[in-house]
Every structure is written in structure tokens, then in C-alpha cells.
Design a protein around this motif. Structure first.
Motif, PDB file in Angstrom:
ATOM      1  N   LEU A  25       0.824  -1.202   0.000  1.00 12.30           N
ATOM      2  CA  LEU A  25       0.000   0.000   0.000  1.00 12.30           C
ATOM      3  C   LEU A  25       0.863   1.259   0.000  1.00 12.30           C
ATOM      4  N   GLY A  26       1.924   1.236   0.782  1.00 12.75           N
ATOM      5  CA  GLY A  26       2.837   2.377   0.831  1.00 12.75           C
ATOM      6  C   GLY A  26       3.530   2.605  -0.496  1.00 12.75           C
ATOM      7  N   TRP A  27       3.884   1.520  -1.162  1.00 16.14           N
ATOM      8  CA  TRP A  27       4.524   1.652  -2.467  1.00 16.14           C
ATOM      9  C   TRP A  27       3.563   2.269  -3.476  1.00 16.14           C
ATOM     10  N   GLY A  28       2.316   1.822  -3.456  1.00 16.47           N
ATOM     11  CA  GLY A  28       1.320   2.374  -4.358  1.00 16.47           C
ATOM     12  C   GLY A  28       1.042   3.843  -4.084  1.00 16.47           C
ATOM     13  N   LEU A  29       0.920   4.200  -2.803  1.00 22.43           N
ATOM     14  CA  LEU A  29       0.715   5.609  -2.460  1.00 22.43           C
ATOM     15  C   LEU A  29       1.944   6.449  -2.782  1.00 22.43           C
ATOM     16  N   ASP A  30       3.117   5.861  -2.631  1.00 18.50           N
ATOM     17  CA  ASP A  30       4.353   6.563  -2.971  1.00 18.50           C
ATOM     18  C   ASP A  30       4.387   6.914  -4.450  1.00 18.50           C
ATOM     19  N   ARG A  31       4.008   5.959  -5.286  1.00 13.98           N
ATOM     20  CA  ARG A  31       3.961   6.221  -6.736  1.00 13.98           C
ATOM     21  C   ARG A  31       2.921   7.291  -7.062  1.00 13.98           C
TER      22      ARG A  31
END
Length: 66
Positions: A25-31
Motif C-alpha cells: 500500500l505504501g509503495w502504491g501511495l508513494d507512486r
């Protein structure tokens, strides 16, 4: 709700699965934040990423250990 999850006969803490979920989830929000240009306004982008992950992981952990 069980506190351990059995994966192929190995008992793992449920926090391990939540860690991986928070990471994704953090990776997706980071992108998404990078695409929107939010990091241009952040004082320290890496600190924002760590804070985002910490908030996600804590929120997910509270759903189980509340």
C-alpha cells in the motif's frame, strides 16, 4: 481472530502479513504522490515515506490487536 497464520505448516505472526500489505500500500501511495508532485513540497521525502509506512502499518495492526 487468530494471531498466527499457518503458511505451508509454518506459523507466522499476523504482523508479518500486515507488514507486507503495508509495504505494498505504501509503495502504491508513494507512486501516486510522486506522480502528483507531492514530494516537491516535502522537506524530506524519505522521512515522508517512512512516516507514511509507519502510519499504514500502525493502522493495519490496530485492526487486529485492538
Amino acid at each position: 481472530m487468530p494471531r498466527e497464520i499457518a503458511l505451508h505448516g509454518v506459523y507466522m505472526p499476523s504482523l508479518t502479513v500486515l507488514f507486507l500489505l503495508a509495504f505494498l500500500l505504501g509503495w502504491g501511495l508513494d507512486r501516486l504522490f510522486a506522480w502528483c508532485g507531492l514530494y516537491r513540497h516535502a522537506w524530506h521525502p524519505a522521512l515522508l515515506r517512512v512516516g507514511l509506512f509507519t502510519c499504514l502499518y500502525g493502522a493495519l495492526a490496530l485492526t487486529i490487536y485492538r
